[in-house]
Design an enzyme around this catalytic site. Sequence first.
Site, short mmCIF file in Angstrom:
data_model
loop_
_atom_site.label_atom_id
_atom_site.label_comp_id
_atom_site.label_asym_id
_atom_site.label_seq_id
_atom_site.Cartn_x
_atom_site.Cartn_y
_atom_site.Cartn_z
N GLY A 16 -34.58 9.17 31.32
CA GLY A 16 -34.56 9.79 32.03
C GLY A 16 -35.02 10.23 33.11
O GLY A 16 -35.22 11.69 33.30
N ASN A 18 -33.17 11.06 35.85
CA ASN A 18 -32.29 11.87 35.92
C ASN A 18 -32.60 13.41 35.67
O ASN A 18 -32.90 14.01 36.51
CB ASN A 18 -30.41 11.96 35.96
CG ASN A 18 -30.21 10.59 37.59
OD1 ASN A 18 -30.03 11.36 38.74
ND2 ASN A 18 -30.44 9.94 36.81
N ARG A 96 -23.13 7.37 25.11
CA ARG A 96 -22.25 7.76 24.09
C ARG A 96 -20.58 8.44 24.67
O ARG A 96 -21.44 9.12 25.41
CB ARG A 96 -22.18 8.93 22.58
CG ARG A 96 -22.77 8.25 21.53
CD ARG A 96 -23.27 8.88 20.30
NE ARG A 96 -21.67 9.26 20.44
CZ ARG A 96 -21.37 9.08 18.94
NH1 ARG A 96 -21.97 7.97 18.82
NH2 ARG A 96 -20.18 9.94 18.73
N ASN A 112 -21.51 14.40 34.54
CA ASN A 112 -22.26 13.28 34.71
C ASN A 112 -22.34 12.80 36.11
O ASN A 112 -21.75 12.89 37.56
CB ASN A 112 -20.94 12.62 34.51
CG ASN A 112 -21.69 10.95 33.14
OD1 ASN A 112 -22.50 10.77 33.61
ND2 ASN A 112 -20.52 9.51 34.21
N HIS A 114 -22.81 9.01 37.61
CA HIS A 114 -22.40 7.51 38.00
C HIS A 114 -23.03 6.96 39.31
O HIS A 114 -22.74 6.95 40.19
CB HIS A 114 -20.35 7.34 37.53
CG HIS A 114 -20.80 6.06 37.69
ND1 HIS A 114 -20.41 5.40 36.29
CD2 HIS A 114 -19.84 5.19 38.36
CE1 HIS A 114 -19.75 4.17 36.27
NE2 HIS A 114 -19.64 3.68 37.49
N GLU A 153 -11.59 10.35 29.88
CA GLU A 153 -11.33 9.00 30.17
C GLU A 153 -12.87 9.00 31.10
O GLU A 153 -13.63 9.52 31.74
CB GLU A 153 -10.71 8.76 31.13
CG GLU A 153 -8.95 8.70 30.54
CD GLU A 153 -7.74 7.79 31.92
OE1 GLU A 153 -8.27 7.39 32.53
OE2 GLU A 153 -7.08 9.11 31.26
N ASP A 155 -15.68 7.97 33.76
CA ASP A 155 -15.52 7.84 35.15
C ASP A 155 -14.85 8.77 35.98
O ASP A 155 -14.14 8.11 36.81
CB ASP A 155 -16.34 6.84 35.52
CG ASP A 155 -17.53 6.51 34.47
OD1 ASP A 155 -18.38 6.68 34.39
OD2 ASP A 155 -17.85 4.89 34.87
N GLN A 183 -31.30 8.02 45.37
CA GLN A 183 -30.11 9.21 45.85
C GLN A 183 -29.72 9.85 44.72
O GLN A 183 -29.23 11.10 44.79
CB GLN A 183 -28.69 8.83 46.04
CG GLN A 183 -29.34 7.90 47.76
CD GLN A 183 -29.73 9.15 48.82
OE1 GLN A 183 -29.49 10.14 48.61
NE2 GLN A 183 -30.92 8.31 49.62
N GLU A 184 -29.72 9.29 43.51
CA GLU A 184 -29.55 9.95 42.00
C GLU A 184 -30.21 11.64 41.94
O GLU A 184 -29.92 12.38 41.93
CB GLU A 184 -29.39 9.70 41.20
CG GLU A 184 -28.05 8.11 41.44
CD GLU A 184 -28.22 7.29 39.74
OE1 GLU A 184 -28.36 7.95 38.74
OE2 GLU A 184 -27.53 5.95 40.19
C1 GRF Z 1 -28.31 6.34 35.95
O1 GRF Z 1 -28.33 5.95 36.79
C2 GRF Z 1 -26.44 7.18 35.76
O2 GRF Z 1 -25.89 6.87 36.92
C3 GRF Z 1 -26.36 6.77 34.72
O3 GRF Z 1 -27.02 6.44 34.06
C4 GRF Z 1 -28.56 6.02 34.17
C5 GRF Z 1 -29.73 7.03 33.77
O4 GRF Z 1 -30.37 6.74 34.02
N1 GRF Z 1 -25.11 7.27 33.92
P1 GRF Z 1 -32.19 7.77 33.71
O5 GRF Z 1 -31.95 7.67 32.30
O6 GRF Z 1 -31.68 9.36 33.93
O7 GRF Z 1 -32.82 7.18 34.52
#
Ligand code: GRF
Length: 207
Positions: A16, A18, A96, A112, A114, A153, A155, A183-184
Site C-alpha cells: 500500500g 500508493n 483480484r 488503476n 500500472h 480487460e 490493464d 513516480q507512481e
Molecule cells: C504498484 O507497482 C502498482 O503499479 C501496481 O501494484 C503496485 C502496488 O504497490 N498496480 P503498493 O501496494 O501501492 O506499494
Amino acid sequence: MPDGSIRIGVLVSGGGSNLGAILKAQRSQELGQGRVVLVVSNKPDAYALERAADHGVERLVILRRDHASDESYDQALIKSLDEHHVQLVVLAGFLRKLGPQVIGKYRGRILNIHPALLPKYGGAGMYGHFVHEAVLAAKEKESGCTVHLVDEEFDHGPVIAQAKVPVMAGDHPEDLARRVLEQEHLLYPATIADFCNRLSGVQGSIS
Ligand code: GRF
C-alpha cells in the site's frame, strides 16, 4: 454528497505505498475534492491496512474464502462500497480481477495504476517484477507508470495520465521498479485530485 467532496474507496492487497501517498496528499490538502472514506483489502495481513489505520480511515477485509463464488465476493464488495457512499473506486495494488457487476456499477469511476507505459507491458501476468523484467528484456530506453480507467480487460481501459522514467544501463528489475514507484507516488495522488475535481463539477449527475 452535499459538501462537494468525492468519496473514494481504495482497494488494496499488499504494502500500500500508493495508498500511503494518496493519504499523505489528502492530509496535506492535495487530493482536491477527493476524500478516502474506505480501504478494502482481500488480504488480512496487508500492510496497507495499517496505513489506513494510521490515517484514521475505516478499513474492511473481505476474503474470497468467505464467499461461495466470485459473484458473491463482488456483491459483498459492492455492498460495502454502497454503504460508504463511495463514488470513485481506486485500485492500489489490488490483486483480484473485478467482476462485471462491479465494473458495470462503477463504470468510468474505477482507476488503476500500472507500473509501465500502457498499452505496452500490460495484460494477464504482467504485474510486479514481471513487468520490469519484460521492459529490460526488450531493451526499452524508457518506462514509467500509467493511470487508467478500469474495464473488463486487464490493464486495458482508457489512459488518463502517464509519467516516464529512463531505463539506465545495467538496471536490474528492482532498480527500475524503485524508479517507477517513485513516480507512481507523485502521479497517482495528482491524477486522483484532478479526476475528483472534474467529477465534483458534475456532481449532480453521478451522486
Ligand atoms: C504498484 O507497482 C502498482 O503499479 C501496481 O501494484 C503496485 C502496488 O504497490 N498496480 P503498493 O501496494 O501501492 O506499494
